[in-house]
Design a protein around this motif. Structure first.
Motif, PDB file in Angstrom:
ATOM      1  N   ALA A 178       0.846  -1.218   0.000  1.00  0.00           N
ATOM      2  CA  ALA A 178       0.000   0.000   0.000  1.00  0.00           C
ATOM      3  C   ALA A 178       0.871   1.253   0.000  1.00  0.00           C
ATOM      4  CB  ALA A 178      -0.939  -0.009   1.203  1.00  0.00           C
ATOM      5  N   THR A 211      -4.290   4.827  -4.155  1.00  0.00           N
ATOM      6  CA  THR A 211      -4.249   3.599  -3.370  1.00  0.00           C
ATOM      7  C   THR A 211      -5.058   3.796  -2.104  1.00  0.00           C
ATOM      8  OG1 THR A 211      -2.850   1.792  -2.570  1.00  0.00           O
ATOM      9  CG2 THR A 211      -2.175   4.022  -1.970  1.00  0.00           C
ATOM     10  N   TYR A 240      -5.240  -1.247   3.638  1.00  0.00           N
ATOM     11  CA  TYR A 240      -5.952  -2.523   3.658  1.00  0.00           C
ATOM     12  C   TYR A 240      -7.283  -2.386   4.403  1.00  0.00           C
ATOM     13  CZ  TYR A 240      -2.234  -4.857   1.166  1.00  0.00           C
ATOM     14  OH  TYR A 240      -1.362  -5.237   0.178  1.00  0.00           O
ATOM     15  N   ARG A 242      -9.574  -1.234   1.853  1.00  0.00           N
ATOM     16  CA  ARG A 242      -9.796  -2.262   0.827  1.00  0.00           C
ATOM     17  C   ARG A 242     -10.842  -3.275   1.269  1.00  0.00           C
ATOM     18  NH1 ARG A 242      -3.697  -3.409  -1.677  1.00  0.00           N
ATOM     19  NH2 ARG A 242      -3.030  -1.251  -1.440  1.00  0.00           N
ATOM     20  N   GLY A 293      -7.625   3.253  -8.786  1.00  0.00           N
ATOM     21  CA  GLY A 293      -8.252   3.541 -10.072  1.00  0.00           C
ATOM     22  C   GLY A 293      -9.748   3.831  -9.968  1.00  0.00           C
ATOM     23  N   ILE A 335       7.868   2.868  -9.218  1.00  0.00           N
ATOM     24  CA  ILE A 335       8.033   3.562  -7.939  1.00  0.00           C
ATOM     25  C   ILE A 335       8.074   2.620  -6.752  1.00  0.00           C
ATOM     26  CG2 ILE A 335       5.562   4.039  -7.531  1.00  0.00           C
ATOM     27  CD1 ILE A 335       6.738   6.953  -6.751  1.00  0.00           C
ATOM     28  N   ASP A 336       7.363   1.479  -6.814  1.00  0.00           N
ATOM     29  CA  ASP A 336       7.356   0.664  -5.598  1.00  0.00           C
ATOM     30  C   ASP A 336       7.698  -0.801  -5.825  1.00  0.00           C
ATOM     31  OD1 ASP A 336       4.940  -0.519  -6.464  1.00  0.00           O
ATOM     32  OD2 ASP A 336       4.188  -0.578  -4.397  1.00  0.00           O
ATOM     33  N   LYS A 358       0.487 -11.032   0.541  1.00  0.00           N
ATOM     34  CA  LYS A 358       0.507  -9.609   0.850  1.00  0.00           C
ATOM     35  C   LYS A 358      -0.458  -9.287   1.976  1.00  0.00           C
ATOM     36  CE  LYS A 358       1.942  -6.324  -2.568  1.00  0.00           C
ATOM     37  NZ  LYS A 358       2.629  -5.487  -1.592  1.00  0.00           N
ATOM     38  N   LEU A 388       0.181   5.527 -13.364  1.00  0.00           N
ATOM     39  CA  LEU A 388      -0.219   6.338 -12.229  1.00  0.00           C
ATOM     40  C   LEU A 388      -1.357   7.233 -12.659  1.00  0.00           C
ATOM     41  CD1 LEU A 388       3.406   7.027 -11.325  1.00  0.00           C
ATOM     42  CD2 LEU A 388       1.838   5.956  -9.764  1.00  0.00           C
ATOM     43  N   ASN A 389      -2.101   7.688 -11.700  1.00  0.00           N
ATOM     44  CA  ASN A 389      -3.213   8.570 -12.038  1.00  0.00           C
ATOM     45  C   ASN A 389      -2.709   9.841 -12.689  1.00  0.00           C
ATOM     46  OD1 ASN A 389      -5.033   6.762 -11.087  1.00  0.00           O
ATOM     47  ND2 ASN A 389      -4.783   7.476  -8.995  1.00  0.00           N
ATOM     48  N   LEU A 416      -0.699  12.867 -11.325  1.00  0.00           N
ATOM     49  CA  LEU A 416       0.657  12.736 -10.798  1.00  0.00           C
ATOM     50  C   LEU A 416       1.686  12.991 -11.868  1.00  0.00           C
ATOM     51  CD1 LEU A 416       0.236   9.528  -8.699  1.00  0.00           C
ATOM     52  CD2 LEU A 416       0.355  11.885  -7.932  1.00  0.00           C
TER      53      LEU A 416
HETATM   54  N1  DCP Z   1      -0.992   3.656  -8.156  1.00  0.00           N
HETATM   55  C1  DCP Z   1      -1.775   4.682  -8.739  1.00  0.00           C
HETATM   56  N2  DCP Z   1      -2.819   4.367  -9.560  1.00  0.00           N
HETATM   57  C2  DCP Z   1      -3.116   3.059  -9.829  1.00  0.00           C
HETATM   58  C3  DCP Z   1      -2.324   2.024  -9.265  1.00  0.00           C
HETATM   59  C4  DCP Z   1      -1.269   2.351  -8.420  1.00  0.00           C
HETATM   60  O1  DCP Z   1      -1.507   5.853  -8.495  1.00  0.00           O
HETATM   61  N3  DCP Z   1      -4.147   2.764 -10.629  1.00  0.00           N
HETATM   62  C5  DCP Z   1       0.109   4.024  -7.248  1.00  0.00           C
HETATM   63  C6  DCP Z   1      -0.347   4.033  -5.810  1.00  0.00           C
HETATM   64  C7  DCP Z   1       0.266   2.797  -5.192  1.00  0.00           C
HETATM   65  C8  DCP Z   1       1.516   2.594  -6.045  1.00  0.00           C
HETATM   66  O2  DCP Z   1       1.203   3.110  -7.331  1.00  0.00           O
HETATM   67  O3  DCP Z   1       0.558   2.991  -3.811  1.00  0.00           O
HETATM   68  C9  DCP Z   1       1.920   1.134  -6.123  1.00  0.00           C
HETATM   69  O4  DCP Z   1       0.908   0.381  -6.766  1.00  0.00           O
HETATM   70  P1  DCP Z   1       0.543  -1.085  -6.315  1.00  0.00           P
HETATM   71  O5  DCP Z   1      -0.330  -1.665  -7.358  1.00  0.00           O
HETATM   72  O6  DCP Z   1       1.761  -1.840  -5.939  1.00  0.00           O
HETATM   73  O7  DCP Z   1      -0.384  -0.854  -5.027  1.00  0.00           O
HETATM   74  P2  DCP Z   1      -0.025  -0.589  -3.520  1.00  0.00           P
HETATM   75  O8  DCP Z   1       1.433  -0.555  -3.274  1.00  0.00           O
HETATM   76  O9  DCP Z   1      -0.771   0.626  -3.093  1.00  0.00           O
HETATM   77  O10 DCP Z   1      -0.683  -1.807  -2.769  1.00  0.00           O
HETATM   78  P3  DCP Z   1      -0.194  -3.337  -2.642  1.00  0.00           P
HETATM   79  O11 DCP Z   1       0.014  -3.544  -1.176  1.00  0.00           O
HETATM   80  O12 DCP Z   1      -1.335  -4.143  -3.161  1.00  0.00           O
HETATM   81  O13 DCP Z   1       1.044  -3.499  -3.446  1.00  0.00           O
END
Ligand code: DCP
Ligand code: CA
Length: 359
Positions: free
Chosen positions: A17, A51, A54, A57, A64, A110-111, A162, A353-354, A357
């Motif tokens: 997340a 995002t 949890y 969620r 998205g 990024i992650d 996860k 990314l959205n 950003l």
């Molecule tokens: N992101 C976004 N728009 C989206 C998908 C993701 O801006 N449609 C951004 C926000 C997330 C980051 O990218 O924090 C990483 O995407 P992940 O799909 O890895 O989602 P998370 O890290 O948030 O959650 P997870 O714990 O499921 O990996």
């Protein structure tokens, strides 16, 4: 005679997340609450969920999704705006920890990132645990790791447990752990391909692994069919791509004849700014420091730079910084060369990314 077959070990790491986890570092009071990150963080205005924690969620909130829908599913969630500069900063911290494990590092956004750990002496369990601990110590955040014989299975594995997971799979685990999963868990099989597979009676990775190649090729073409089936069978050997991040992007121009006209200097710097911005966008980079170089007719050269609050690849922002730098130079001689450079680059990531950003 037996020949030793080198078994690859690929590690895929994905932060949990991520944007929300970064926000919680500075708002620990929000821990345990449903938290939604996106846009300007104002649920009364239009916006999209980047995002959610949890906790949010659990109510069905997903990346998205429009704020409107999220609000209906989880009316009590707390909203925060996205702060891309901050996420980029933390991204660099966890990637630094990964690079210390092995230089065979592939940045995937990024992650998330991959490491090839085949040649390390330690066990996969030891490497995975140590890296998780190190990242938690350095960032205060948790991640999920998958370790498997190839990138594709490692990526699927990192998602299996996860958040805060460590999933280690050998080739022999594939039938039990991977084959029961839905075919669209394979990166590269999107919702459309998944739907078409279902129409053929294929819904799991195992069913895909067992499907006759000709049958798949007739519907998807030879290349896609071969990729999908091999991936499902655990055969996928694309290497780790260790591209070094460029340190800067720049453009410069030498005049045919030395100039003294301020208008022409300004126009040239504006054009160079636009080209650097375009270059950054084409490579999906943003940069934090904008600089100019100016060489006078007598070859005396001066530079000025300016560090921005937020990394950018926006031509207007870069041009504005460039003009500020120009204002700090005394133009008392004719000019021979002008240059624009953007440094301190970072990569917003492979994610879609959205829109607010990026760009
Ligand atoms: N992101 C976004 N728009 C989206 C998908 C993701 O801006 N449609 C951004 C926000 C997330 C980051 O990218 O924090 C990483 O995407 P992940 O799909 O890895 O989602 P998370 O890290 O948030 O959650 P997870 O714990 O499921 O990996
Ligand atoms: Ca993630």
């Amino acid at each position: 005679m037996t020949q030793a077959v080198a078994i690859r070990r690929v590690l895929h790491l994905d932060m949990d997340a991520f944007f929300a986890a970064v926000e919680l570092l500075r708002r620990p009071d929000l821990k345990g609450k449903p938290l939604i990150i996106g846009g300007r963080g104002d649920p009364t205005r239009r916006g999209v969920v980047a995002t959610a924690t949890y906790e949010a969620r659990k109510f069905g909130v997903r990346s998205g999704m429009p704020f409107r829908t999220a609000k209906r599913l989880c009316p009590d969630a707390v909203y925060l705006p996205t702060d891309f500069a901050e996420y980029t900063r933390w991204s660099q911290v966890f990637k630094h920890a990964m690079r210390e494990v092995s230089p065979l590092f592939e940045d995937r956004g990024i992650d998330e990132a991959y490491l090839d750990i085949s040649d390390l002496a330690a066990s996969s369990e030891q490497i995975g645990q140590a890296l998780k601990l190190r990242i938690e110590r350095d960032t205060g955040m948790t991640c999920s790791i998958g370790i498997a014989p190839n990138k594709l299975i490692a990526k699927i594995a990192s998602d299996l447990d996860k958040p805060d997971g460590l999933t280690i799979l050998g080739a022999h685990d594939i039938p039990l752990r991977i084959w029961p999963l839905e075919a669209r868990k394979i990166p590269g099989i999107g919702p459309k391909a998944d739907e078409r597979l279902r129409a053929l009676g294929i819904s799991t990775i195992g069913e895909l692994a067992a499907a006759p190649l000709e049958h798949l090729a007739a519907h998807f073409g030879a290349a896609m069919a071969t990729f999908m089936r091999a991936a499902a069978q655990g055969r996928h050997d694309t290497p780790i791509v260790t591209q070094r991040e460029p340190k800067s992007r720049s453009r410069e121009t030498t005049f045919q004849e030395d100039v003294s006209d301020w208008q022409q200097i300004a126009r040239t710097l504006a054009a160079l700014s636009a080209r650097v911005a375009e270059d950054l966008r084409a490579r999906s980079y943003v940069g934090r420091t904008v600089g100019i170089k100016l060489r006078f007719a007598d070859f005396h050269t001066v530079t000025r730079d300016r560090t921005l609050a937020d990394p950018t690849n926006d031509a207007r922002v870069i041009r504005k910084a460039v003009f500020e730098c120009l204002g700090r130079i005394v133009l008392d001689r004719r000019v021979r060369l002008l240059g624009v450079r953007v440094t301190e680059l970072s990569e917003p990531g492979a994610h879609t990314l959205n829109g607010d950003l990026l760009r």
